[in-house]
Structure formats: structure tokens, C-alpha cells
Design an enzyme around this catalytic site. Structure first.
Site, PDB file in Angstrom:
ATOM      1  N   TYR A   1      -5.180   2.776   7.073  1.00  0.00           N
ATOM      2  CA  TYR A   1      -4.032   1.868   7.046  1.00  0.00           C
ATOM      3  C   TYR A   1      -2.748   2.653   7.294  1.00  0.00           C
ATOM      4  O   TYR A   1      -1.928   2.295   8.153  1.00  0.00           O
ATOM      5  CB  TYR A   1      -3.976   1.137   5.705  1.00  0.00           C
ATOM      6  CG  TYR A   1      -2.692   0.390   5.470  1.00  0.00           C
ATOM      7  CD1 TYR A   1      -2.316  -0.661   6.307  1.00  0.00           C
ATOM      8  CD2 TYR A   1      -1.842   0.731   4.418  1.00  0.00           C
ATOM      9  CE1 TYR A   1      -1.126  -1.349   6.096  1.00  0.00           C
ATOM     10  CE2 TYR A   1      -0.661   0.035   4.202  1.00  0.00           C
ATOM     11  CZ  TYR A   1      -0.308  -0.997   5.047  1.00  0.00           C
ATOM     12  OH  TYR A   1       0.870  -1.676   4.836  1.00  0.00           O
TER      13      TYR A   1
ATOM     14  N   THR B   1       5.132   1.310   6.071  1.00  0.00           N
ATOM     15  CA  THR B   1       4.611   1.407   4.714  1.00  0.00           C
ATOM     16  C   THR B   1       4.779   2.798   4.133  1.00  0.00           C
ATOM     17  O   THR B   1       4.731   3.802   4.858  1.00  0.00           O
ATOM     18  CB  THR B   1       3.111   1.041   4.698  1.00  0.00           C
ATOM     19  OG1 THR B   1       2.550   1.336   3.412  1.00  0.00           O
ATOM     20  CG2 THR B   1       2.333   1.837   5.733  1.00  0.00           C
TER      21      THR B   1
END
Length: 342
Positions: A147, A123
Site C-alpha cells: 500500500y 499516506t
């Protein structure tokens, strides 16, 4: 190792949004996908007929060993994990468990089975708040939320394992994934999803009362967050090309940013949904969410120079149009399931 028509690829999280599109891309390219998914956020209907689906967890190393042996798996595309940034801030241990610890179990099982290639769904959140307008692969990785950290830790694991074992890997750092399969074979199906285009298309079709705009005081032209949106089918196609590159040169691992290099603000996206859907969305201005950077735009030059990736759907209106078609299709699927249950 070269591709054959029987090359089998295990897709973790293959019943989810991006994973299901990777399954379609693999099939379209002549591979044989096999799916493992615990169906916590995925859907059986997202897995095409004829594709083996193992309902289970990627931390179950005994199950993985059986799948690797029974299905003659040659490579892994790893999508399984948790993806909601604000939730990661509120519940970091969930993210370090689902995204990092379970990835370690998957990688360990792959090494034990002699799997040679892994592609990892990473990501842009690993970059945190970058100091540059367009982020390339050398931009410092400084995550600002759990995250992003959970994904960066897995990137590091892959690098270390590849240095110690006969395995190469591809790390693909996604920017904002949106849209749906142009043939409406799959799309974003998660109830209560937080992705902007998913939320906005639901609202356009009356499934939500409006759209919340989280933060209007960012350092951007209109004060709302700017993101680089990539069509999910273009992203899936990139995975197949990267897999082919890994198989062609087992000594090389690859890391790429996946986006188009063009950013749109929240308000620009909502204006586009209004335009494509022929509606006027209700917009609610809300405070910022925890862990959201002002702007994230990719520099995809390395990806485009390294594999023959040519985006087919790099147009915001097209992305939104495909998402709208999928929302209507999803409503039909859910109506059929409800009728069958009754």
C-alpha cells in the site's frame, strides 16, 4: 489562475469517505465539484444532490477526456484507490493496479487535456517505520507494505510529470483519518471497514460484538499501536487551501503531512469511545497485523506555515462524537434504502 464561482474540480473517488468530504468542502468554498467513482466502495448517497456523478473508472482515459471537456475541469483531487494495509500485503498486484497503474492513466489523461493542477491523496504509510517521534516531510520514505509503495510510486510519477509538463501538484500524506461531517452530511460508510474509530463506534452502537486489538507488544507506552488521528473535515479543508495555493502559484508544487502532531494508542482510543458513548466495549487481544508500524505521528508544521489551515476539530472526543452521530444517521439511510427496495 484564480478561483471563480465556476471553477470546476474533478474529485476521483468522490463517493467514498474522504472524497465525499472534499466535495462538501469544495461546495462550501464556492467551487463546483464533479465526481467520478466506480462505486466499488463508494455510495451514491454520499454525493450531494446537484453534483454530477460519473459512474466509471479512472483508468478509462476516453471517459476522462469527455468529462474534462464537457465539465470544463480546471483541477483534480485524486482520492480513488484501495486503502487496506493487510490486504495490500496479501494481494499486492491489486494495489499496484488500482493505486499506481490507474493513477498513471489519470495523470496521462490530465496531461492530454491540459489540466494544470492535481492534488493527490497519499499516506503516512510511505514513511514505513520512521526513526523519529514526529514525522516531517523530509523523513525518509521507506514503505513496509505494498500500500505504501503504491502511493509512493504515484508521488514519484507526479514529480516527474510536473517536471516535464505544465502541471503542478499537491501531495497530502494522511495520518489516520476519522470522524464525520459535523452536519452529518457524510461519514465513513464502508461495510466491514478496518479503521479503528469506525469499528469502535459501530461496536458502541451494537453493530459489532466488540473490537479486536491487533498487537499488544509494540514499543509504545501501553504496548498498542499509536496513531495520529485527524478529523476528516479538517483534512478536506486542507485540500481546498492547498488547491488555492497551487492555483495562485502554478510554478510551485507542494507536499504536506496531514495530522495534528499528537498520537493516541489503540487502548486510549477505545477508552475515549467508552467515555463519549457511555459504553464499555468488549476488547479482544489479537496478534499483530502484517505491515503495521509501532507509531506514526505527524509533524504538521509545514502545512500550517504554508497555507492558512487552522484545525477546527482537533479533539479526539469530538472526532468520536461526530463519528457516532454519523453511525446513527447511516443506520437510518440503510433502513430507508431497505424499505425502498421492498
Amino acid at each position: 489562475m484564480s478561483k471563480t464561482k465556476t471553477t470546476t474540480v474533478l474529485v476521483t473517488g468522490g463517493a467514498g469517505y474522504i472524497g465525499s468530504h472534499a466535495v462538501l468542502a469544495l461546495q462550501d468554498a464556492g467551487y463546483r465539484p464533479v465526481v467520478i467513482d466506480n462505486l466499488s466502495t463508494g455510495f451514491r448517497f454520499a454525493v450531494p444532490g446537484g453534483v454530477p456523478l460519473y459512474e466509471g473508472d479512472i483508468a478509462d482515459e476516453a471517459l476522462l477526456a469527455r468529462i474534462f471537456a464537457d465539465e470544463d475541469v480546471a483541477a483534480i483531487m485524486h482520492f480513488a484507490g484501495s486503502i487496506i494495509v493487510p490486504e495490500s500485503v496479501a494481494d499486492p498486484l491489486k494495489y499496484y493496479h488500482n493505486n499506481t497503474a490507474k493513477s498513471r492513466a489519470l495523470i496521462a489523461a490530465a496531461v492530454a487535456a491540459g489540466i494544470a493542477h492535481i492534488i493527490f491523496s497519499s499516506t503516512a504509510a510511505t514513511y514505513g517505520i520512521p526513526d523519529v517521534a514526529a514525522v516531517n516531510e523530509h523523513t525518509p520514505q521507506r514503505p513496509i507494505n505494498p500500500y505504501g509503495w503504491s502511493k509512493l510510486m504515484t508521488e514519484q510519477m507526479l514529480a516527474d510529470v510536473a517536471a516535464a509538463h505544465p502541471l503542478n501538484y499537491g501531495v497530502l500524506r494522511y495520518f489516520n483519518v476519522a470522524g464525520a461531517d459535523p452536519q452529518a452530511r457524510s461519514g465513513q460508510s464502508t461495510a466491514g471497514a478496518t479503521h479503528l474509530i469506525k469499528v469502535a463506534t459501530e461496536a458502541a452502537l451494537g453493530a459489532r460484538s466488540g473490537v479486536s486489538v491487533f498487537g499488544t507488544d509494540y514499543a509504545t507506552p501501553d504496548g498498542t499501536g499509536v496513531r495520529d488521528y485527524i478529523h476528516v473535515s479538517d483534512l478536506a479543508a486542507a485540500h481546498v487551501l492547498v488547491l488555492e495555493a497551487l492555483m495562485a502559484d502554478p510554478a510551485r508544487s507542494l507536499t504536506f503531512n496531514c495530522g495534528y502532531g499528537r498520537g493516541f494508542s489503540v487502548l486510549e482510543v477505545l477508552d475515549a469511545v467508552d467515555r463519549v458513548a457511555g459504553v464499555t466495549l468488549a476488547r479482544r487481544m489479537e496478534p499483530r497485523r502484517a505491515g503495521d508500524p509501532d507509531s506514526l505521528i505527524s509533524d504538521p508544521a509545514r502545512l500550517m506555515a504554508s497555507v492558512p489551515w487552522q484545525p477546527q476539530f482537533a479533539d479526539l472526543d469530538v472526532i468520536i462524537a461526530h463519528a457516532l452521530v454519523w453511525e446513527r444517521r447511516l443506520a437510518e439511510i440503510r433502513q430507508a434504502e431497505a424499505a425502498e427496495a421492498n
